[in-house]
Scaffold this active site. Sequence first.
Site, mmCIF file in Angstrom:
data_model
loop_
_atom_site.group_PDB
_atom_site.id
_atom_site.type_symbol
_atom_site.label_atom_id
_atom_site.label_comp_id
_atom_site.label_asym_id
_atom_site.label_seq_id
_atom_site.Cartn_x
_atom_site.Cartn_y
_atom_site.Cartn_z
ATOM 1 N N ARG A 80 8.687 -33.249 21.345
ATOM 2 C CA ARG A 80 8.350 -32.213 22.530
ATOM 3 C C ARG A 80 9.749 -31.411 23.045
ATOM 4 N NH1 ARG A 80 4.483 -28.322 23.288
ATOM 5 N NH2 ARG A 80 3.830 -28.362 25.472
ATOM 6 N N THR A 139 1.549 -21.942 16.532
ATOM 7 C CA THR A 139 1.831 -23.256 16.051
ATOM 8 C C THR A 139 1.315 -23.676 14.965
ATOM 9 O OG1 THR A 139 1.457 -24.274 18.613
ATOM 10 C CG2 THR A 139 1.363 -25.824 16.879
ATOM 11 N N THR A 141 5.512 -26.487 16.868
ATOM 12 C CA THR A 141 5.239 -25.278 17.293
ATOM 13 C C THR A 141 6.784 -24.685 17.772
ATOM 14 O OG1 THR A 141 4.099 -24.158 19.075
ATOM 15 C CG2 THR A 141 4.919 -26.381 19.780
ATOM 16 N N GLU A 152 5.747 -22.607 20.491
ATOM 17 C CA GLU A 152 4.953 -22.104 21.549
ATOM 18 C C GLU A 152 4.242 -20.599 21.033
ATOM 19 O OE1 GLU A 152 2.586 -22.573 23.488
ATOM 20 O OE2 GLU A 152 2.847 -20.893 25.027
ATOM 21 N N SER A 206 -1.088 -29.213 24.212
ATOM 22 C CA SER A 206 -2.667 -29.437 23.677
ATOM 23 C C SER A 206 -2.436 -29.990 22.377
ATOM 24 C CB SER A 206 -3.354 -27.917 23.603
ATOM 25 O OG SER A 206 -3.489 -27.423 24.997
ATOM 26 N N GLY A 252 -3.191 -23.638 17.979
ATOM 27 C CA GLY A 252 -4.100 -22.654 18.615
ATOM 28 C C GLY A 252 -4.039 -23.057 20.196
ATOM 29 N N GLY A 253 -3.083 -23.311 20.736
ATOM 30 C CA GLY A 253 -3.001 -23.468 22.234
ATOM 31 C C GLY A 253 -3.908 -24.678 22.460
HETATM 32 N N1 GLY Z 1 2.302 -24.912 22.926
HETATM 33 C C1 GLY Z 1 1.362 -25.375 22.266
HETATM 34 C C2 GLY Z 1 0.981 -26.552 22.814
HETATM 35 O O1 GLY Z 1 1.891 -27.489 22.829
HETATM 36 O O2 GLY Z 1 -0.263 -27.031 22.887
#
Ligand code: GLY
Length: 631
Positions: free
Chosen positions: A116, A421, A439, A441, A491, A511-512
């Site tokens: 991340r 993503t 991702t 984002e 997420s 999908g966020g």
């Molecule tokens: N940017 C999408 C996530 O990390 O949930």
Amino acid sequence: MRSAARCGLRWAASLLAPLALLACALPAATDRTPGVPAQAQRGGGPAPQGVVSVSHPLAAEAGAQMLEAGGNAIDAAAAIQFALNVVEPQASGIGGGGFMMIHLAATGETFVVDSRERAPAAATPDMFAPGGVPLPFAVASTSGLAVGVPGTLAGVATALRNWGTMSLARTLAPAIELAERGFRVNRFLAADIAADGGRTSLQPETAAIFRPGGAPLAEGDWLRQPELAKTFRLIAARGPDVFYRGEIAAAIVEAQKRSRTTPAAAGVGRMTLADLDAYRVAIRQPLVGRYRGVTVVGMPPPSSGGLALLQMLAMLERFPIGDVRQGFGFGAPNTLHAMVEAMRLAFADRAVWMGDEDFVPVPKRGLLHPSYVASRAQRIDLARRMAAPAAGDPLPFDGGASKGPLRETAIAADAQEGAHTTHFSVVDRWGNVVAYTSTIENTWGSGITVPGYGFLLNNELTDFNFLPVRDPATGNPGANDVAPFKRPRSSMAPTMLFKDGRPFAAFGSPGGPTIINTVLNVTLNLIDHNMTIEQAIDAPRVSVTSAAGTVSCEGPAPLHTPRIPLAAQDHLRALGHPGLGALGTDGCTATIGSVQAVIIDLQTGRQYGGADWRREGTVIALPRLRPGRGA
Ligand code: GLY
């Protein structure tokens, strides 16, 4: 997570000491593995040699080539990730980050390579709300201010070095070829360019790639990315150092000084060479829960994915979700209502308690404690929609003292999170499994392409709270407030399901925040609704991503089968769930997520994949069948 039984060593054991298999409690002949395709062969045929399931056929091909060349699932995952940077550049790449969940067959271990993005050293809690006024999301997310220190390359390189068998250069080769030679733009990439919210025209380097001569690339156009090919060659020759400490690092630092406006309304990026040099991958233990006898292995913080998923499953276990005779079953009003209420409760907790636990204590034990979850679940009333739930107080269940009820005003509104993503899954011939969600984002990330190097930078830092909410007076820990070096709450939810210590399913979704709900929908489809993996993926999904938010659901038939019945939609409306439009109409019109999965039949050892039509999902199962010898 280490497998409890010797069955976790199944592949290795069967090679070295066949009798060891006898020690495994093999399931009874009638105990079908969830998700196995209905037409599956029950034995015979060539031994499985691996399956990849990816959102783009050319990236799937890159992974399959690694497996065919004798590579393992980690090698294949590396090649897929690099190839996705070329053919699905709007969703992931070396300018972003992600979570690679790995199960090693030989040891039975399951863990996560956390790549991340991190905030730079100069990040401050108020950087997205100067003077206390939150920046508009469109402005903040297209400024260098939103660019987190990228982790994908470090993550893939770490995984390869420790658990792969191939070199970085070998796994980069298919991506280099794709970037150099080019490929045909598919309809999903074309649609994402056409509906880009302006992101592919904000910066000249991005426009030059995706809008050559000012015209958006269309489906069927040929896309070459020579600068990206050059970047991958450089990395192949000099390793990740050239990215984190060499010439690419210098170019990233320069690029994130961009903004969509001049002078920069949002401010510009604060990343320095020292931030790139200091980037570190984390190896994390996954969260482990149980649902109706299945072990669910989920993504730990800094993602909220596993915590929220396990909470929702634990709340739903008290309902006979799969039982039509008891008024449940797929698409039944009771099922949909219970799912939506569980989502609202979990997302209320997520808003307050979940974030990067390297910086803020996350009361994981409390949030998943059976008594705490039961106290939350008892609020689900099949006869009415609950008033918007606040976060609960898990601290007494976490070995801590209650700080009293949180005040509503202390609860952070979610910043807008991007819908994109990507997710892919791999199993190899030895039974190693990878579930990898990655991702940049938003679709197109920050919209900033690193000049001369041809890859997009993320806008991951907009996953942080825009307004800091830490408040000792109300007990709000500010779990997702910005801090130097912190990772924004995610997420993303790469997930594996196990029985008797052996993995039988791996999946995840883009999908966020809807990712968590997509994974929930698929899990219920597999375990409660006895669907095959393809049915579980095809079926329409339902989602709500905040305590007070609107419900969205997928439709209409025939793309989504079975459809969510109009009567069930009316039932939700009658209970007061917002977002579905007028009574009697089909309010299920959304498209949610894109799941790529692999399945391992625990009875036969055969391997399968399921892919999502919501993108160009592709399964390649090895060995490939020769033309003319069946499907
Ligand atoms: N940017 C999408 C996530 O990390 O949930």
